[in-house]
Design a protein around this motif. Structure first.
Motif, PDB file in Angstrom:
ATOM      1  N   ILE A  42      48.450  33.739  38.133  1.00 30.88           N
ATOM      2  CA  ILE A  42      47.846  35.005  38.512  1.00 30.88           C
ATOM      3  C   ILE A  42      46.340  34.895  38.685  1.00 30.88           C
ATOM      4  CG2 ILE A  42      47.738  35.777  36.097  1.00 30.88           C
ATOM      5  CD1 ILE A  42      48.091  38.607  37.130  1.00 30.88           C
ATOM      6  N   VAL A  43      45.676  34.102  37.831  1.00 36.10           N
ATOM      7  CA  VAL A  43      44.217  34.001  37.875  1.00 36.10           C
ATOM      8  C   VAL A  43      43.781  32.941  38.862  1.00 36.10           C
ATOM      9  CG1 VAL A  43      42.155  33.491  36.515  1.00 36.10           C
ATOM     10  CG2 VAL A  43      43.993  34.834  35.520  1.00 36.10           C
ATOM     11  N   GLY A  44      44.497  31.839  38.896  1.00 41.20           N
ATOM     12  CA  GLY A  44      44.122  30.782  39.815  1.00 41.20           C
ATOM     13  C   GLY A  44      43.124  29.835  39.182  1.00 41.20           C
ATOM     14  N   VAL A  86      42.670  37.740  30.938  1.00 40.27           N
ATOM     15  CA  VAL A  86      41.307  38.231  31.145  1.00 40.27           C
ATOM     16  C   VAL A  86      41.207  39.758  31.059  1.00 40.27           C
ATOM     17  CG1 VAL A  86      39.288  38.277  32.668  1.00 40.27           C
ATOM     18  CG2 VAL A  86      40.722  36.220  32.548  1.00 40.27           C
ATOM     19  N   ILE A  87      42.064  40.494  31.799  1.00 38.19           N
ATOM     20  CA  ILE A  87      41.904  41.956  31.844  1.00 38.19           C
ATOM     21  C   ILE A  87      42.655  42.654  30.710  1.00 38.19           C
ATOM     22  CG2 ILE A  87      41.450  42.001  34.320  1.00 38.19           C
ATOM     23  CD1 ILE A  87      44.333  42.820  34.773  1.00 38.19           C
ATOM     24  N   LYS A 103      47.099  48.594  41.155  1.00 37.62           N
ATOM     25  CA  LYS A 103      46.271  48.798  39.971  1.00 37.62           C
ATOM     26  C   LYS A 103      45.756  47.472  39.425  1.00 37.62           C
ATOM     27  CE  LYS A 103      46.356  51.064  35.427  1.00 37.62           C
ATOM     28  NZ  LYS A 103      47.161  51.924  34.522  1.00 37.62           N
ATOM     29  N   ILE A 104      46.662  46.495  39.301  1.00 41.13           N
ATOM     30  CA  ILE A 104      46.274  45.180  38.777  1.00 41.13           C
ATOM     31  C   ILE A 104      45.318  44.486  39.731  1.00 41.13           C
ATOM     32  CG2 ILE A 104      47.177  42.891  38.196  1.00 41.13           C
ATOM     33  CD1 ILE A 104      49.728  44.354  37.203  1.00 41.13           C
ATOM     34  N   GLU A 105      45.567  44.608  41.013  1.00 39.26           N
ATOM     35  CA  GLU A 105      44.690  44.005  42.017  1.00 39.26           C
ATOM     36  C   GLU A 105      43.277  44.575  41.929  1.00 39.26           C
ATOM     37  OE1 GLU A 105      44.655  44.518  46.705  1.00 39.26           O
ATOM     38  OE2 GLU A 105      46.314  43.216  46.043  1.00 39.26           O
ATOM     39  N   ALA A 106      43.165  45.888  41.770  1.00 39.21           N
ATOM     40  CA  ALA A 106      41.844  46.533  41.676  1.00 39.21           C
ATOM     41  C   ALA A 106      41.094  46.064  40.434  1.00 39.21           C
ATOM     42  CB  ALA A 106      42.007  48.046  41.664  1.00 39.21           C
ATOM     43  N   LEU A 107      41.809  45.914  39.305  1.00 39.26           N
ATOM     44  CA  LEU A 107      41.161  45.481  38.066  1.00 39.26           C
ATOM     45  C   LEU A 107      40.670  44.041  38.169  1.00 39.26           C
ATOM     46  CD1 LEU A 107      43.560  47.129  35.463  1.00 39.26           C
ATOM     47  CD2 LEU A 107      41.160  47.719  35.882  1.00 39.26           C
ATOM     48  N   TYR A 108      41.466  43.171  38.773  1.00 39.22           N
ATOM     49  CA  TYR A 108      41.026  41.781  38.940  1.00 39.22           C
ATOM     50  C   TYR A 108      39.859  41.680  39.924  1.00 39.22           C
ATOM     51  CZ  TYR A 108      44.339  39.251  36.058  1.00 39.22           C
ATOM     52  OH  TYR A 108      45.026  38.736  34.983  1.00 39.22           O
ATOM     53  N   ARG A 109      39.867  42.521  40.942  1.00 38.90           N
ATOM     54  CA  ARG A 109      38.749  42.523  41.889  1.00 38.90           C
ATOM     55  C   ARG A 109      37.468  42.986  41.205  1.00 38.90           C
ATOM     56  NH1 ARG A 109      40.825  45.554  45.321  1.00 38.90           N
ATOM     57  NH2 ARG A 109      41.513  43.991  46.837  1.00 38.90           N
ATOM     58  N   GLU A 110      37.608  43.957  40.339  1.00 40.55           N
ATOM     59  CA  GLU A 110      36.436  44.497  39.646  1.00 40.55           C
ATOM     60  C   GLU A 110      35.883  43.534  38.604  1.00 40.55           C
ATOM     61  OE1 GLU A 110      35.550  48.107  36.459  1.00 40.55           O
ATOM     62  OE2 GLU A 110      37.310  48.209  37.771  1.00 40.55           O
TER      63      GLU A 110
END
Length: 243
Positions: A42-44, A86-87, A103-110
């Motif tokens: 997920i994080v890469g 991480v989040i 929702k998860i995508e927005a949190l990782y982008r932020e």
């Protein structure tokens, strides 16, 4: 094979246009998550900016990794949250797959990633195929709108004994289930929303009339054969004693 005629019986009307395919995440569901911008979980491989799956495992005791190309799996906890690297704990219960993914995508982008594309699948959903199907068993629902015809194909197709005009989808409360009868001989069954499968559905394919008659004849033959053998033996003994 397909004809324009009525194809469904006892079909409940959907409460709204999304009721048949908008599953909402529940506690204990298993989510498979990956970042399509980087196939390494997920994080890469983000170097020092992100912890690896190994170092984040302690933050998510319920997670178990699969192959990098598929993503990593995480179980939704009793409180409705999922623990992600991480989040941290993210509430997802009550959300659809798309809502949770966004929702998860927005949190990782932020917090961490540049332009992530998060793919989320609910991998514990399944249906059960029984009756005159080539491979009976449980099959996962990996698509939002998996149809009856697609699932029959996944199971290898119908057997020669199958009655394609009498396929039942059993859905809902086992004590008061909703039963939808599907006639695959009708082209309208390909587009009817009642044939879009839901988690927990049971699909039963009945035998056709010819197979039923054949089975009854075979059962009758099995029962009558010992009696005929006994009669023949008695006739032979009677004939020999007369001589």
């Amino acid at each position: 094979m397909f004809e324009q005629r009525a194809s469904l019986a006892n079909t409940p009307k959907p409460k709204d246009s999304t009721a048949l395919d908008s599953y909402r995440i529940k506690p204990q569901d298993i989510l498979q998550i990956r970042n399509l911008q980087n196939m390494s979980y997920i994080v890469g491989d983000m170097g020092s900016q992100a912890a690896s799956p190994t170092t984040t495992a302690s933050a998510s005791p319920s997670s178990s990794s699969t192959s990098p190309s598929q993503g990593q799996t995480y179980q939704v906890e009793v409180d409705g949250s999922v623990a992600l690297p991480v989040i941290g704990h993210i509430p997802v219960a009550g959300l659809t797959r798309i809502e949770a993914s966004n929702k998860i995508e927005a949190l990782y982008r932020e917090k961490l990633l540049k332009d992530p594309i998060i793919e989320l699948k609910i991998v514990n959903l399944q249906v059960t195929m029984l009756g005159e199907i080539k491979t009976q068993g449980n099959y996962p629902l990996v698509k939002d709108r998996t149809t009856l015809v697609e699932m029959i194909g996944e199971a290898g197709g119908l057997t020669d004994k199958a009655n394609e005009k009498n396929i039942k989808i059993i859905r809902g409360n086992p004590k008061q289930p909703e039963i939808t009868e599907v006639d695959l001989g009708s082209i309208t069954s390909l587009s009817n929303p009642a044939t879009i499968l839901q988690n927990g559905d049971i699909i039963y394919i009945a035998e056709n009339k010819r197979a039923v008659k054949s089975d009854k004849l075979q059962s009758f033959s099995t029962v009558i054969q010992p009696f005929l053998l006994l009669v023949n033996t008695a006739l032979i003994i009677f004939t020999l004693t007369r001589k």
